[in-house]
Design an enzyme around this catalytic site. Structure first.
Site, PDB file in Angstrom:
ATOM      1  N   HIS B 160       0.848  -1.206   0.000  1.00 32.74           N
ATOM      2  CA  HIS B 160       0.000   0.000   0.000  1.00 32.74           C
ATOM      3  C   HIS B 160       0.876   1.245   0.000  1.00 32.74           C
ATOM      4  CE1 HIS B 160       0.920  -0.519   4.370  1.00 32.74           C
ATOM      5  NE2 HIS B 160       0.980   0.807   4.361  1.00 32.74           N
ATOM      6  N   HIS B 208      -5.539  -2.135   4.643  1.00 33.39           N
ATOM      7  CA  HIS B 208      -5.561  -0.954   3.771  1.00 33.39           C
ATOM      8  C   HIS B 208      -4.841  -1.242   2.469  1.00 33.39           C
ATOM      9  CE1 HIS B 208      -1.876  -0.854   5.948  1.00 33.39           C
ATOM     10  NE2 HIS B 208      -1.655   0.433   6.014  1.00 33.39           N
ATOM     11  N   HIS B 223       4.854   7.258   2.384  1.00 35.47           N
ATOM     12  CA  HIS B 223       5.653   6.044   2.187  1.00 35.47           C
ATOM     13  C   HIS B 223       4.976   5.041   1.260  1.00 35.47           C
ATOM     14  CE1 HIS B 223       3.143   4.519   5.669  1.00 35.47           C
ATOM     15  NE2 HIS B 223       3.157   3.422   4.966  1.00 35.47           N
ATOM     16  N   HIS B 255       1.800  -0.553  15.105  1.00 35.38           N
ATOM     17  CA  HIS B 255       0.790   0.478  14.887  1.00 35.38           C
ATOM     18  C   HIS B 255      -0.479   0.119  15.651  1.00 35.38           C
ATOM     19  CE1 HIS B 255       2.725   2.746  11.790  1.00 35.38           C
ATOM     20  NE2 HIS B 255       2.781   1.762  10.931  1.00 35.38           N
ATOM     21  N   TYR B 264      10.097   1.865   9.722  1.00 33.36           N
ATOM     22  CA  TYR B 264      10.165   2.873   8.663  1.00 33.36           C
ATOM     23  C   TYR B 264      11.590   3.330   8.460  1.00 33.36           C
ATOM     24  CZ  TYR B 264       5.126   3.490   8.877  1.00 33.36           C
ATOM     25  OH  TYR B 264       3.774   3.294   8.829  1.00 33.36           O
ATOM     26  N   GLU B 274       8.295   1.540   4.156  1.00 34.88           N
ATOM     27  CA  GLU B 274       7.895   0.735   5.320  1.00 34.88           C
ATOM     28  C   GLU B 274       7.982  -0.736   4.955  1.00 34.88           C
ATOM     29  OE1 GLU B 274       3.646   0.456   6.259  1.00 34.88           O
ATOM     30  OE2 GLU B 274       4.078   0.161   8.370  1.00 34.88           O
TER      31      GLU B 274
END
Lengths: 107, 316
Positions: B160, B208, B223, B255, B264, B274
């Site tokens: 993503h 996501h 990112h 997260h 990251y 990431e």
């Protein structure tokens, strides 16, 4: 995979003084100015991506010579470079330097 | 062969590619190919380099272009058919988007692409056709577990992008109403306005496929993210980041948003990368998982529970 890992090679070192600051730091020629500053535990300049892309570490070099690598044109225009306005993460000292940190650019 | 009709709501299937601008191609390849472990698949006469994670079946998912500025040129989503592409093109135009068609072959071995700019200021593309070379290094029939010869972090796939830009509410609406994305997770203002501040959107079961965070400047790249299988892989990635003196942003950590385990770091042009493992899943009947902005520290960095300034303000 060894992008920056050339610090064991002996090299020239220079002193970097910062306008309006009492502290200065030593910069090795083969490490970019920003990382030299971080290693000296000093924080005159904001640290962002350390790769010339984000514009956080904008400075002006008032005196001295340096080598510079490509910087994002979104943050450093050709005119800037002529005035010694650069990103600290993309320059390498070739003499003692006198620098002034610049306000975060809003381009 | 069984032909599946629109398995996703409106026929948008998954992230297909991202084109990233780099200041120096050879330096960039040390990052994306040698450190991240993507496979170099091809180059074109513009000097662009095409790469992918080893589990991906399409020929490539990451395109690097040498340029004077860092950042993202566009992100593309693959659709189930060329017919869907025509339907979505009309829907986008009816919705008020300016749409541009890019001829087949502009990206190597890729069909025509329908490009539009979202209210966030980012360019997106829809396409339906790209050469499929299969998973890299293993057979299609009786495949082995993984291929020998992977390098670095051995990232498995492009997963993503997180993008910073203007008008997240309008951007999220466009992705949901026109393209059939679901709101997987969201950050809203803690007051009664419940203004949308961040949108994590998905077209499938992943937490996501693209995410947006409200930012005063349009079209910024936060990112591109790549999937690893395990937390151990994330720790190994962290070791490689230190071994190669690669600039780090934060991690390894977890997260709150998406529940992924993550690290990251930056490419040599200042674009953030990431790698992550795990994370939430999403079915169409799931309500969005909601975080309030007063808990943003925990939402983004679950262990530190405070945001670092860099994560919020450093974009390319």
């Amino acid at each position: 995979m060894t992008n920056n890992n050339n610090e064991h090679v002996p090299c020239e070192r220079h002193r970097v003084s910062v306008a309006h600051a009492s502290q200065s730091f030593i910069a090795s020629e083969n490490i970019n100015l920003l990382v030299n500053m971080e290693r000296a535990n000093q924080s005159h300049v904001l640290v962002g991506c350390r790769g010339g892309g984000c514009g956080k570490c904008r400075i002006q070099v008032l005196e001295g010579t340096y080598l510079s690598k490509k910087m994002s044109r979104a943050h450093i225009k050709p005119d800037d470079e002529e005035q010694g306005v650069v990103l600290a993460c993309r320059i390498f000292a070739r003499s003692d330097l006198h620098i002034i940190p610049m306000a975060i650019d809003q381009h | 062969m069984i032909k599946k009709e629109k398995p996703m709501k409106y026929g948008v299937m998954r992230p297909g590619h991202v084109q990233i601008r780099v200041l120096d191609m050879e330096e960039a390849l040390k990052h994306y190919r040698d450190l991240l472990g993507l496979i170099e698949m091809d180059r074109d006469d513009q000097g662009r380099v095409y790469l992918k994670g080893w589990t991906e079946v399409d020929k490539y998912s990451v395109v690097l272009r040498e340029a004077d500025e860092a950042g993202m040129d566009f992100m593309g989503f693959k659709c189930v058919s060329e017919d869907v592409l025509d339907t979505l093109r009309h829907k986008l135009v009816d919705y008020g988007c300016e749409v541009q068609e890019i001829a087949a072959g502009e990206l190597k071995d890729c069909g025509r692409r329908i490009r539009f700019v979202a209210p966030s200021g980012h360019a997106f593309e829809l396409f339906a056709t790209k050469e499929q070379t299969g998973k890299w290094g293993i057979a299609d029939v009786n495949p082995d577990a993984w291929p020998r010869g992977l390098t670095g972090m051995a990232a498995t796939r492009f997963d993503h992008c997180l993008l910073y830009g203007t008008d997240v509410p309008a951007t999220a609406r466009l992705f949901q109403e026109v393209l059939g994305f679901d709101m997987g997770e969201q950050v809203v203002a803690p007051d009664d306005s419940k203004t949308l501040i961040a949108a994590f959107l998905t077209v499938g079961m992943k937490a996501h496929d693209v995410a947006f965070i409200e930012h005063p400047e349009p079209g910024k790249f936060h990112h591109a993210s790549f999937f690893l299988e395990t937390w151990e892989d994330v720790l190994r990635a962290a070791d490689l980041i230190s071994m190669s003196d690669t600039p780090i942003d934060i991690g390894p950590t977890r997260h709150g948003l998406t529940n992924g385990r993550t690290i990251y770091f930056f490419d040599p042009s200042g674009n953030r990368t990431e790698v992550f493992a795990g994370g939430n899943y999403h079915y169409p009947d799931h309500q969005p998982i909601t975080w309030t902005a007063d808990q943003l520290g925990k939402a983004i960095f679950y262990h530190d529970r405070v945001l670092n300034e860099r994560f919020l303000t450093v974009v390319s």
